[in-house]
Design a protein around this motif. Sequence first.
Motif, PDB file in Angstrom:
ATOM      1  N   PRO A 230       0.806  -1.223   0.000  1.00 45.46           N
ATOM      2  CA  PRO A 230       0.000   0.000   0.000  1.00 45.46           C
ATOM      3  C   PRO A 230       0.840   1.274   0.000  1.00 45.46           C
ATOM      4  O   PRO A 230       0.489   2.250  -0.682  1.00 45.46           O
ATOM      5  N   HIS A 231       1.939   1.281   0.746  1.00 42.54           N
ATOM      6  CA  HIS A 231       2.819   2.454   0.762  1.00 42.54           C
ATOM      7  C   HIS A 231       3.485   2.641  -0.598  1.00 42.54           C
ATOM      8  O   HIS A 231       3.602   3.770  -1.090  1.00 42.54           O
ATOM      9  N   VAL A 232       3.897   1.535  -1.214  1.00 47.90           N
ATOM     10  CA  VAL A 232       4.529   1.608  -2.527  1.00 47.90           C
ATOM     11  C   VAL A 232       3.539   2.149  -3.557  1.00 47.90           C
ATOM     12  O   VAL A 232       3.883   2.992  -4.398  1.00 47.90           O
ATOM     13  N   ALA A 233       2.285   1.680  -3.491  1.00 41.87           N
ATOM     14  CA  ALA A 233       1.256   2.115  -4.448  1.00 41.87           C
ATOM     15  C   ALA A 233       0.997   3.613  -4.343  1.00 41.87           C
ATOM     16  O   ALA A 233       0.865   4.306  -5.367  1.00 41.87           O
ATOM     17  N   GLN A 234       0.945   4.117  -3.132  1.00 40.16           N
ATOM     18  CA  GLN A 234       0.700   5.550  -2.961  1.00 40.16           C
ATOM     19  C   GLN A 234       1.886   6.374  -3.439  1.00 40.16           C
ATOM     20  O   GLN A 234       1.715   7.458  -4.007  1.00 40.16           O
ATOM     21  N   GLU A 235       3.100   5.857  -3.225  1.00 44.96           N
ATOM     22  CA  GLU A 235       4.282   6.560  -3.723  1.00 44.96           C
ATOM     23  C   GLU A 235       4.281   6.624  -5.245  1.00 44.96           C
ATOM     24  O   GLU A 235       4.798   7.575  -5.839  1.00 44.96           O
ATOM     25  N   LEU A 236       3.695   5.614  -5.890  1.00 44.00           N
ATOM     26  CA  LEU A 236       3.607   5.584  -7.348  1.00 44.00           C
ATOM     27  C   LEU A 236       2.412   6.375  -7.872  1.00 44.00           C
ATOM     28  O   LEU A 236       2.222   6.481  -9.085  1.00 44.00           O
ATOM     29  N   GLY A 237       1.593   6.903  -6.961  1.00 44.86           N
ATOM     30  CA  GLY A 237       0.432   7.685  -7.377  1.00 44.86           C
ATOM     31  C   GLY A 237      -0.756   6.844  -7.800  1.00 44.86           C
ATOM     32  O   GLY A 237      -1.658   7.342  -8.484  1.00 44.86           O
ATOM     33  N   LEU A 238      -0.779   5.587  -7.384  1.00 38.90           N
ATOM     34  CA  LEU A 238      -1.884   4.711  -7.780  1.00 38.90           C
ATOM     35  C   LEU A 238      -3.121   4.903  -6.916  1.00 38.90           C
ATOM     36  O   LEU A 238      -4.230   4.600  -7.343  1.00 38.90           O
ATOM     37  N   GLY A 239      -2.956   5.363  -5.706  1.00 45.07           N
ATOM     38  CA  GLY A 239      -4.090   5.560  -4.823  1.00 45.07           C
ATOM     39  C   GLY A 239      -4.018   4.658  -3.608  1.00 45.07           C
ATOM     40  O   GLY A 239      -3.117   3.837  -3.454  1.00 45.07           O
ATOM     41  N   ARG A 240      -5.016   4.825  -2.738  1.00 42.15           N
ATOM     42  CA  ARG A 240      -5.093   4.042  -1.504  1.00 42.15           C
ATOM     43  C   ARG A 240      -5.915   2.777  -1.762  1.00 42.15           C
ATOM     44  O   ARG A 240      -7.096   2.859  -2.062  1.00 42.15           O
ATOM     45  N   PRO A 241      -5.310   1.598  -1.663  1.00 43.08           N
ATOM     46  CA  PRO A 241      -6.043   0.372  -2.006  1.00 43.08           C
ATOM     47  C   PRO A 241      -7.082  -0.014  -0.954  1.00 43.08           C
ATOM     48  O   PRO A 241      -6.866   0.164   0.245  1.00 43.08           O
ATOM     49  N   ALA A 242      -8.209  -0.536  -1.445  1.00 42.16           N
ATOM     50  CA  ALA A 242      -9.230  -1.086  -0.553  1.00 42.16           C
ATOM     51  C   ALA A 242      -8.901  -2.526  -0.191  1.00 42.16           C
ATOM     52  O   ALA A 242      -9.324  -3.023   0.850  1.00 42.16           O
ATOM     53  N   ALA A 243      -8.156  -3.197  -1.056  1.00 41.10           N
ATOM     54  CA  ALA A 243      -7.749  -4.584  -0.804  1.00 41.10           C
ATOM     55  C   ALA A 243      -6.389  -4.813  -1.424  1.00 41.10           C
ATOM     56  O   ALA A 243      -6.105  -4.345  -2.535  1.00 41.10           O
ATOM     57  N   VAL A 244      -5.534  -5.541  -0.699  1.00 42.72           N
ATOM     58  CA  VAL A 244      -4.221  -5.925  -1.201  1.00 42.72           C
ATOM     59  C   VAL A 244      -4.176  -7.450  -1.239  1.00 42.72           C
ATOM     60  O   VAL A 244      -4.333  -8.111  -0.208  1.00 42.72           O
ATOM     61  N   ILE A 245      -3.985  -8.000  -2.426  1.00 41.45           N
ATOM     62  CA  ILE A 245      -4.097  -9.444  -2.612  1.00 41.45           C
ATOM     63  C   ILE A 245      -2.806  -9.990  -3.214  1.00 41.45           C
ATOM     64  O   ILE A 245      -2.360  -9.516  -4.262  1.00 41.45           O
ATOM     65  N   PRO A 246      -2.193 -10.990  -2.581  1.00 40.77           N
ATOM     66  CA  PRO A 246      -1.016 -11.627  -3.187  1.00 40.77           C
ATOM     67  C   PRO A 246      -1.435 -12.620  -4.266  1.00 40.77           C
ATOM     68  O   PRO A 246      -2.405 -13.356  -4.093  1.00 40.77           O
ATOM     69  N   LEU A 247      -0.709 -12.613  -5.355  1.00 35.90           N
ATOM     70  CA  LEU A 247      -0.935 -13.566  -6.439  1.00 35.90           C
ATOM     71  C   LEU A 247       0.376 -14.300  -6.682  1.00 35.90           C
ATOM     72  O   LEU A 247       1.385 -13.685  -7.030  1.00 35.90           O
ATOM     73  N   LEU A 248       0.354 -15.609  -6.488  1.00 36.25           N
ATOM     74  CA  LEU A 248       1.529 -16.442  -6.714  1.00 36.25           C
ATOM     75  C   LEU A 248       1.351 -17.198  -8.018  1.00 36.25           C
ATOM     76  O   LEU A 248       0.395 -17.960  -8.179  1.00 36.25           O
ATOM     77  N   ILE A 249       2.266 -16.967  -8.965  1.00 34.57           N
ATOM     78  CA  ILE A 249       2.222 -17.626 -10.272  1.00 34.57           C
ATOM     79  C   ILE A 249       3.424 -18.555 -10.357  1.00 34.57           C
ATOM     80  O   ILE A 249       4.575 -18.116 -10.306  1.00 34.57           O
ATOM     81  N   LEU A 250       3.144 -19.851 -10.480  1.00 40.30           N
ATOM     82  CA  LEU A 250       4.193 -20.860 -10.559  1.00 40.30           C
ATOM     83  C   LEU A 250       4.253 -21.447 -11.955  1.00 40.30           C
ATOM     84  O   LEU A 250       3.211 -21.686 -12.583  1.00 40.30           O
ATOM     85  N   ALA A 251       5.452 -21.689 -12.438  1.00 45.19           N
ATOM     86  CA  ALA A 251       5.610 -22.346 -13.734  1.00 45.19           C
ATOM     87  C   ALA A 251       5.167 -23.795 -13.629  1.00 45.19           C
ATOM     88  O   ALA A 251       5.345 -24.445 -12.597  1.00 45.19           O
ATOM     89  N   GLU A 252       4.560 -24.288 -14.706  1.00 48.29           N
ATOM     90  CA  GLU A 252       4.164 -25.691 -14.759  1.00 48.29           C
ATOM     91  C   GLU A 252       5.409 -26.558 -14.669  1.00 48.29           C
ATOM     92  O   GLU A 252       6.278 -26.505 -15.529  1.00 48.29           O
ATOM     93  N   ASP A 253       5.495 -27.344 -13.593  1.00 49.54           N
ATOM     94  CA  ASP A 253       6.676 -28.153 -13.345  1.00 49.54           C
ATOM     95  C   ASP A 253       6.293 -29.233 -12.345  1.00 49.54           C
ATOM     96  O   ASP A 253       5.609 -28.959 -11.357  1.00 49.54           O
ATOM     97  N   SER A 254       6.730 -30.461 -12.589  1.00 48.12           N
ATOM     98  CA  SER A 254       6.341 -31.563 -11.717  1.00 48.12           C
ATOM     99  C   SER A 254       6.865 -31.368 -10.297  1.00 48.12           C
ATOM    100  O   SER A 254       6.195 -31.707  -9.321  1.00 48.12           O
ATOM    101  N   SER A 255       8.076 -30.805 -10.156  1.00 51.91           N
ATOM    102  CA  SER A 255       8.617 -30.594  -8.816  1.00 51.91           C
ATOM    103  C   SER A 255       7.834 -29.524  -8.067  1.00 51.91           C
ATOM    104  O   SER A 255       7.632 -29.627  -6.850  1.00 51.91           O
ATOM    105  N   ASN A 256       7.362 -28.490  -8.780  1.00 49.64           N
ATOM    106  CA  ASN A 256       6.526 -27.476  -8.142  1.00 49.64           C
ATOM    107  C   ASN A 256       5.232 -28.093  -7.627  1.00 49.64           C
ATOM    108  O   ASN A 256       4.772 -27.784  -6.526  1.00 49.64           O
ATOM    109  N   ARG A 257       4.640 -28.976  -8.422  1.00 50.89           N
ATOM    110  CA  ARG A 257       3.392 -29.625  -8.004  1.00 50.89           C
ATOM    111  C   ARG A 257       3.620 -30.510  -6.781  1.00 50.89           C
ATOM    112  O   ARG A 257       2.785 -30.546  -5.869  1.00 50.89           O
ATOM    113  N   ARG A 258       4.727 -31.226  -6.773  1.00 50.07           N
ATOM    114  CA  ARG A 258       5.016 -32.092  -5.623  1.00 50.07           C
ATOM    115  C   ARG A 258       5.178 -31.277  -4.348  1.00 50.07           C
ATOM    116  O   ARG A 258       4.682 -31.663  -3.285  1.00 50.07           O
ATOM    117  N   ARG A 259       5.857 -30.157  -4.437  1.00 49.55           N
ATOM    118  CA  ARG A 259       6.062 -29.335  -3.244  1.00 49.55           C
ATOM    119  C   ARG A 259       4.766 -28.686  -2.793  1.00 49.55           C
ATOM    120  O   ARG A 259       4.526 -28.530  -1.588  1.00 49.55           O
TER     121      ARG A 259
END
Length: 262
Positions: free
Chosen positions: A153-182
């Motif tokens: 939220p602090h970074v967003a305001q410094e960039l002039g994006l505004g005050r967020p109502a919600a901050v959501i993490p998005l984790l994107i993993l590459a398709e990989d058998s070892s990633n699925r196992r973990r």
Amino acid sequence: MRDLELGRLVRALRRRRGWRQADCAERARVHRSTWSNLERGLVRQMSVEAVRACLAVLEVTLDLVPRWRGPAMDQLLDERHAAMQAAWKTRLERWGWLVRAEVSYSRYGERGRIDLLAWHASTRTLLVIEIKTQIVDLQALLGGLDVKRRLAPHVAQELGLGRPAAVIPLLILAEDSSNRRRLARYASLFAGFSIRGKRAISWLHRPVGARLVPDGLLVISKLSPAIPSHVRRVGGTRVRPARTPASVGARPGAPRSAFEDG
């Protein structure tokens, strides 16, 4: 850790417990000679499953760290990471998100970079996106993402994006058998990513009017490389067809799981 060092560690931990090799081999359900090979550093003669079974007896976990041509492997992984980053930036922008890449931050002694920071103006939703081609260090991954979410939220305001109502993490993993196992092995650690796969893609596509604001999003992404350009001649002139942008979708007919994008 080298093979001989691993063997010495196993021997030290076994002796610390006062166990014989035969006792440990029985607990690991392997032959005594297999355990002996491990303590002698003859790991190359063993399967990964056998090594993991032996180490589990001593409450030791094994994380494989591949090495290939020194820095060349890092460059290869960086290229794959950059390709995923560019493709997802394009995709989110197409869905109405304002996306910034490689956003640096320095606050309260915490320093780092956010792979992608995405802002949805009408809902004042801020996405903190972490892209991983391979899960190596779970603590660093989840702990680092938590820090980025807290400071976003602090970074967003410094960039002039505004005050967020919600901050959501998005984790994107590459398709990989070892990633699925973990993911499967440490499922409880990823419980906070409540919306996954196709549902996560649908939410990203249409966050307006969504009934549920997720605690976190998780997507396993299959990245198809850009189609290489081929040079052909037309009337003596060299002509290069336009490159097809890298896509972030599964191959036609490929099986999907609950984590995959849609």
